[in-house]
Design an enzyme around this catalytic site. Sequence first.
Site, PDB file in Angstrom:
ATOM      1  N   TRP A  13       1.807  26.002 -12.640  1.00 38.95           N
ATOM      2  CA  TRP A  13       2.005  24.607 -12.220  1.00 38.95           C
ATOM      3  C   TRP A  13       1.440  24.306 -10.834  1.00 38.95           C
ATOM      4  O   TRP A  13       1.474  23.156 -10.396  1.00 38.95           O
ATOM      5  CB  TRP A  13       3.499  24.259 -12.265  1.00 38.95           C
ATOM      6  CG  TRP A  13       3.988  24.008 -13.672  1.00 38.95           C
ATOM      7  CD1 TRP A  13       3.241  23.980 -14.803  1.00 38.95           C
ATOM      8  CD2 TRP A  13       5.331  23.731 -14.066  1.00 38.95           C
ATOM      9  NE1 TRP A  13       4.034  23.707 -15.888  1.00 38.95           N
ATOM     10  CE2 TRP A  13       5.324  23.545 -15.469  1.00 38.95           C
ATOM     11  CE3 TRP A  13       6.540  23.625 -13.378  1.00 38.95           C
ATOM     12  CZ2 TRP A  13       6.476  23.262 -16.192  1.00 38.95           C
ATOM     13  CZ3 TRP A  13       7.690  23.345 -14.100  1.00 38.95           C
ATOM     14  CH2 TRP A  13       7.656  23.166 -15.490  1.00 38.95           C
ATOM     15  N   LYS A  14       1.002  25.330 -10.136  1.00 35.29           N
ATOM     16  CA  LYS A  14       0.453  25.118  -8.790  1.00 35.29           C
ATOM     17  C   LYS A  14       1.454  24.295  -7.959  1.00 35.29           C
ATOM     18  O   LYS A  14       2.652  24.464  -8.136  1.00 35.29           O
ATOM     19  CB  LYS A  14      -0.925  24.470  -8.878  1.00 35.29           C
ATOM     20  CG  LYS A  14      -1.831  25.254  -9.831  1.00 35.29           C
ATOM     21  CD  LYS A  14      -3.255  24.835  -9.792  1.00 35.29           C
ATOM     22  CE  LYS A  14      -4.049  25.709 -10.766  1.00 35.29           C
ATOM     23  NZ  LYS A  14      -5.467  25.455 -10.701  1.00 35.29           N
ATOM     24  N   HIS A 101      -4.765  34.514  -7.057  1.00 34.89           N
ATOM     25  CA  HIS A 101      -5.372  33.300  -7.610  1.00 34.89           C
ATOM     26  C   HIS A 101      -6.486  32.827  -6.671  1.00 34.89           C
ATOM     27  O   HIS A 101      -6.355  32.930  -5.446  1.00 34.89           O
ATOM     28  CB  HIS A 101      -4.306  32.210  -7.782  1.00 34.89           C
ATOM     29  CG  HIS A 101      -4.821  31.055  -8.573  1.00 34.89           C
ATOM     30  ND1 HIS A 101      -5.591  30.068  -8.015  1.00 34.89           N
ATOM     31  CD2 HIS A 101      -4.717  30.760  -9.896  1.00 34.89           C
ATOM     32  CE1 HIS A 101      -5.927  29.196  -8.972  1.00 34.89           C
ATOM     33  NE2 HIS A 101      -5.411  29.598 -10.113  1.00 34.89           N
ATOM     34  N   GLU A 103      -7.274  30.013  -5.622  1.00 35.71           N
ATOM     35  CA  GLU A 103      -6.859  29.042  -4.610  1.00 35.71           C
ATOM     36  C   GLU A 103      -6.207  29.753  -3.426  1.00 35.71           C
ATOM     37  O   GLU A 103      -6.314  29.311  -2.283  1.00 35.71           O
ATOM     38  CB  GLU A 103      -5.930  27.991  -5.240  1.00 35.71           C
ATOM     39  CG  GLU A 103      -6.738  27.026  -6.106  1.00 35.71           C
ATOM     40  CD  GLU A 103      -5.990  26.425  -7.280  1.00 35.71           C
ATOM     41  OE1 GLU A 103      -4.754  26.497  -7.319  1.00 35.71           O
ATOM     42  OE2 GLU A 103      -6.670  25.889  -8.179  1.00 35.71           O
ATOM     43  N   GLU A 174     -10.699  34.136 -14.295  1.00 34.29           N
ATOM     44  CA  GLU A 174     -10.774  32.703 -14.035  1.00 34.29           C
ATOM     45  C   GLU A 174     -12.033  32.396 -13.229  1.00 34.29           C
ATOM     46  O   GLU A 174     -12.028  32.526 -11.995  1.00 34.29           O
ATOM     47  CB  GLU A 174      -9.547  32.254 -13.241  1.00 34.29           C
ATOM     48  CG  GLU A 174      -8.244  32.474 -13.954  1.00 34.29           C
ATOM     49  CD  GLU A 174      -7.198  31.480 -13.505  1.00 34.29           C
ATOM     50  OE1 GLU A 174      -6.706  30.730 -14.357  1.00 34.29           O
ATOM     51  OE2 GLU A 174      -6.885  31.423 -12.306  1.00 34.29           O
ATOM     52  N   SER A 220      -9.779  25.324 -16.974  1.00 32.09           N
ATOM     53  CA  SER A 220      -9.918  24.155 -17.860  1.00 32.09           C
ATOM     54  C   SER A 220      -9.601  24.456 -19.318  1.00 32.09           C
ATOM     55  O   SER A 220     -10.261  23.957 -20.229  1.00 32.09           O
ATOM     56  CB  SER A 220     -11.315  23.538 -17.711  1.00 32.09           C
ATOM     57  OG  SER A 220     -11.477  23.053 -16.393  1.00 32.09           O
ATOM     58  N   GLY A 241      -3.641  25.710 -15.990  1.00 27.64           N
ATOM     59  CA  GLY A 241      -3.189  24.883 -14.866  1.00 27.64           C
ATOM     60  C   GLY A 241      -2.840  23.488 -15.331  1.00 27.64           C
ATOM     61  O   GLY A 241      -1.767  23.232 -15.886  1.00 27.64           O
ATOM     62  N   GLY A 242      -3.761  22.553 -15.134  1.00 27.09           N
ATOM     63  CA  GLY A 242      -3.523  21.126 -15.407  1.00 27.09           C
ATOM     64  C   GLY A 242      -2.880  20.842 -16.764  1.00 27.09           C
ATOM     65  O   GLY A 242      -1.951  20.045 -16.855  1.00 27.09           O
TER      66      GLY A 242
HETATM   67  P1  PGA Z   1      -6.886  24.659 -14.760  1.00 26.59           P
HETATM   68  O1  PGA Z   1      -6.354  25.815 -13.778  1.00 26.59           O
HETATM   69  O2  PGA Z   1      -6.382  25.001 -16.141  1.00 26.59           O
HETATM   70  O3  PGA Z   1      -6.337  23.389 -14.231  1.00 26.59           O
HETATM   71  O4  PGA Z   1      -8.394  24.727 -14.704  1.00 26.59           O
HETATM   72  C1  PGA Z   1      -6.260  27.150 -14.191  1.00 26.59           C
HETATM   73  C2  PGA Z   1      -5.736  28.009 -13.070  1.00 26.59           C
HETATM   74  O5  PGA Z   1      -6.098  27.784 -11.920  1.00 26.59           O
HETATM   75  O6  PGA Z   1      -4.938  28.936 -13.303  1.00 26.59           O
END
Ligand code: PGA
Length: 257
Positions: A13-14, A101, A103, A174, A220, A241-242
Amino acid sequence: MTSKRIPFICGNWKMNKNQEETYTFIHDFLKRIKQSPSLEGREIGLAPVFTSLFVADSLLKHAKVKLCVQNVHWDDSGQFTGEISPTMLKEFCVSYAIIGHSERRKFFGETNEKINLRVKGALKNNLKVILCVGETKEERATGKTKDVVKQHLLGGLKDISVAKINESIVIAYEPIWAIGTGLNATVEQAVEVHQYIRELLDEHFEAGLGQKVRILYGGSVKPDNIDGFMAQGDIDGALVGGASLDVDSFIRIADFR
Ligand code: PGA
């Protein structure tokens, strides 16, 4: 899926969802998955923000969905402002920690050395780890994908035993250019790197290990592309993620065919 590795779909969920939103999502999600027999034999995880951990724990402690976290420090306590220790997570039903991750690497300067310390801290406290690896757009364009993936993998798993890797490590491939961009890797691109990761595990740890470790694809992942990824024997699941922020969308992903 041709492999015997248990499929794993994990929502990351970030920095999204407060406590109330976490409660509403999980409450609804648990009700809905009860009506989905096809989810049997699959592992599903959710990684909320730390401030939602108490709420998520109260709903998930008797559920099959695994509670995950988005990072973890290596020490038990001490002068580490802003960090959460693995022993603190033992107060909750946390099963997995996402570590490394992109990020975290990009915005918070996490290095392979620090990531390796975090992995060790998690394992020492019986937390399983989802170790993220993956290249930037430029690295792919200049033919460095395999080099980068190798550094992330071997750096993150440095001095970790074969037994521990087998038991407690999941790798998430990723590609950074695919994260949150709507531009997923093609199935072929993902499979090529997944196979390479299996080769690295065989070569640097133990022959056969590559076939035992689960490797997820992330970047994605959506309801309309999950089935294509999961039809590949080398792709054992997804880090989402999203598309994990919405119950309908995450259910459809978990319910891949
Ligand atoms: P995303 O993110 O599905 O929004 O591309 C994936 C992730 O960063 O784990």
